[in-house]
Design an enzyme around this catalytic site. Sequence first.
Site, PDB file in Angstrom:
ATOM      1  N   GLY A   1      44.081  10.972  47.659  1.00  0.00           N
ATOM      2  CA  GLY A   1      43.852  10.217  47.014  1.00  0.00           C
ATOM      3  C   GLY A   1      44.606   9.063  47.610  1.00  0.00           C
ATOM      4  O   GLY A   1      43.095   8.403  47.900  1.00  0.00           O
TER       5      GLY A   1
ATOM      6  N   ASP B   1      46.632   5.943  45.388  1.00  0.00           N
ATOM      7  CA  ASP B   1      45.571   6.101  45.076  1.00  0.00           C
ATOM      8  C   ASP B   1      45.183   4.671  43.700  1.00  0.00           C
ATOM      9  O   ASP B   1      44.493   4.007  43.008  1.00  0.00           O
ATOM     10  CB  ASP B   1      44.535   6.792  44.976  1.00  0.00           C
TER      11      ASP B   1
ATOM     12  N   ASP C   1      48.842   5.766  37.067  1.00  0.00           N
ATOM     13  CA  ASP C   1      47.987   6.100  35.719  1.00  0.00           C
ATOM     14  C   ASP C   1      49.277   5.802  34.805  1.00  0.00           C
ATOM     15  O   ASP C   1      49.911   5.152  33.868  1.00  0.00           O
ATOM     16  CB  ASP C   1      47.367   7.049  35.759  1.00  0.00           C
TER      17      ASP C   1
ATOM     18  N   LYS D   1      45.672   1.061  35.984  1.00  0.00           N
ATOM     19  CA  LYS D   1      45.471   1.057  34.875  1.00  0.00           C
ATOM     20  C   LYS D   1      45.733   0.563  33.955  1.00  0.00           C
ATOM     21  O   LYS D   1      47.226   0.855  33.838  1.00  0.00           O
ATOM     22  CB  LYS D   1      45.430   2.966  34.320  1.00  0.00           C
TER      23      LYS D   1
ATOM     24  N   PHE E   1      38.571   6.618  33.585  1.00  0.00           N
ATOM     25  CA  PHE E   1      38.906   8.046  34.384  1.00  0.00           C
ATOM     26  C   PHE E   1      37.389   7.302  36.131  1.00  0.00           C
ATOM     27  O   PHE E   1      36.047   7.377  35.671  1.00  0.00           O
ATOM     28  CB  PHE E   1      38.496   9.747  33.899  1.00  0.00           C
ATOM     29  N   VAL E   2      38.377   7.556  36.441  1.00  0.00           N
ATOM     30  CA  VAL E   2      37.321   6.860  37.669  1.00  0.00           C
ATOM     31  C   VAL E   2      37.603   7.685  39.269  1.00  0.00           C
ATOM     32  O   VAL E   2      38.099   8.407  39.710  1.00  0.00           O
ATOM     33  CB  VAL E   2      37.734   5.337  38.393  1.00  0.00           C
TER      34      VAL E   2
ATOM     35  N   ASP F   1      39.359  11.367  43.423  1.00  0.00           N
ATOM     36  CA  ASP F   1      38.288  12.525  43.059  1.00  0.00           C
ATOM     37  C   ASP F   1      38.571  13.186  41.541  1.00  0.00           C
ATOM     38  O   ASP F   1      39.095  12.302  40.610  1.00  0.00           O
ATOM     39  CB  ASP F   1      39.214  13.690  43.859  1.00  0.00           C
TER      40      ASP F   1
ATOM     41  N   ARG G   1      35.385  12.084  46.023  1.00  0.00           N
ATOM     42  CA  ARG G   1      35.896  11.062  46.714  1.00  0.00           C
ATOM     43  C   ARG G   1      35.267  10.511  48.288  1.00  0.00           C
ATOM     44  O   ARG G   1      36.485   9.532  48.297  1.00  0.00           O
ATOM     45  CB  ARG G   1      37.139  11.638  47.955  1.00  0.00           C
TER      46      ARG G   1
HETATM   47  P1  IMP Z   1      49.908   9.643  37.472  1.00  0.00           P
HETATM   48  O1  IMP Z   1      49.137   9.365  36.008  1.00  0.00           O
HETATM   49  O2  IMP Z   1      50.188   7.768  37.465  1.00  0.00           O
HETATM   50  O3  IMP Z   1      50.696  10.035  37.894  1.00  0.00           O
HETATM   51  O4  IMP Z   1      49.058   9.718  38.154  1.00  0.00           O
HETATM   52  C1  IMP Z   1      48.767  10.849  39.165  1.00  0.00           C
HETATM   53  C2  IMP Z   1      47.952  11.111  40.221  1.00  0.00           C
HETATM   54  O5  IMP Z   1      46.569  11.198  39.637  1.00  0.00           O
HETATM   55  C3  IMP Z   1      47.029   9.922  40.851  1.00  0.00           C
HETATM   56  O6  IMP Z   1      47.842   9.717  41.520  1.00  0.00           O
HETATM   57  C4  IMP Z   1      45.595  10.633  40.834  1.00  0.00           C
HETATM   58  O7  IMP Z   1      45.669  11.427  42.318  1.00  0.00           O
HETATM   59  C5  IMP Z   1      45.322  11.307  39.642  1.00  0.00           C
HETATM   60  N1  IMP Z   1      44.479  10.423  38.770  1.00  0.00           N
HETATM   61  C6  IMP Z   1      44.879   9.679  37.262  1.00  0.00           C
HETATM   62  N2  IMP Z   1      43.918   8.392  37.331  1.00  0.00           N
HETATM   63  C7  IMP Z   1      42.992   8.865  37.947  1.00  0.00           C
HETATM   64  C8  IMP Z   1      42.085   9.158  37.653  1.00  0.00           C
HETATM   65  O8  IMP Z   1      41.028   7.898  36.789  1.00  0.00           O
HETATM   66  N3  IMP Z   1      40.487   9.442  38.882  1.00  0.00           N
HETATM   67  C9  IMP Z   1      40.801  10.342  39.259  1.00  0.00           C
HETATM   68  N4  IMP Z   1      42.067  10.057  39.883  1.00  0.00           N
HETATM   69  C10 IMP Z   1      43.095   9.586  39.029  1.00  0.00           C
HETATM   70 MG    MG Z   2      42.926  13.815  42.085  1.00  0.00          MG
END
Ligand code: IMP
Ligand code: MG
Length: 196
Positions: free
Chosen positions: A52, A108, A111, A139, A160-161, A167, A173
């Site tokens: 990402g 990237d 979340d 976020k 969701f972006v 992606d 991407r």
């Molecule tokens: P986490 O939930 O903070 O562990 O995020 C894990 C991974 O989920 C991020 O590094 C992104 O690759 C993916 N991700 C989270 N939110 C989004 C979104 O809105 N769009 C695309 N990928 C996302």
């Molecule tokens: Mg992903």
Amino acid sequence: MRFADPKYTMREDLKKILFHESTILSRLDELADQITKEYMGKELTVIAVLNGSFMFLSDLLRRIPLPLRIDCLSVASYHGSTKSSGVVEFDQVSLPDITNRHVLILDDILDSGLTLNAISERLGNLAPKSIKICVLLRKHKTREKPVEADYVAFDIADEFVVGYGLDFMEHYRNLPYIGVLDETIAEKAMCASATP
Ligand code: IMP
Ligand code: MG
């Protein structure tokens, strides 16, 4: 099948564009200045979380004129959907040598916090001098794991972006901008579970 339509640009799958390429790049100018000032004269290793962060990595680092080292990690916490699986898997057998180095983790998006929490814990055990976190997007939501990003390019709502490295089921991407994915695309893909 819309992929076969020669007029298909991916733009039609987005509800709205959040940040155009020019907006992203001028924000990266500011962020790069801030990081350059902070790490001047320090032994810096940048650790990018792939896939990402690949566009963010290359646009940000070419704006930082410091003699830094770059390493990449790949982990997976999203497995083909818009919801986190909650499990963070490291693909690497061995991690980079960061003993006594200042580490800046690039990702990237922040979340749920699961990924960055797992990575900073794992790297923290390798005796770095410091660890900081830099994300393209943060976020606005309650996180499952507590993670504070030290550098953030943009704060966004809990949507969701895709684009600029991010992606949905490995698509979008390569869009040079960031936009919100239309919910119907995710719903249709869940039913078909092949391509978005
Ligand atoms: P986490 O939930 O903070 O562990 O995020 C894990 C991974 O989920 C991020 O590094 C992104 O690759 C993916 N991700 C989270 N939110 C989004 C979104 O809105 N769009 C695309 N990928 C996302
Ligand atoms: Mg992903």
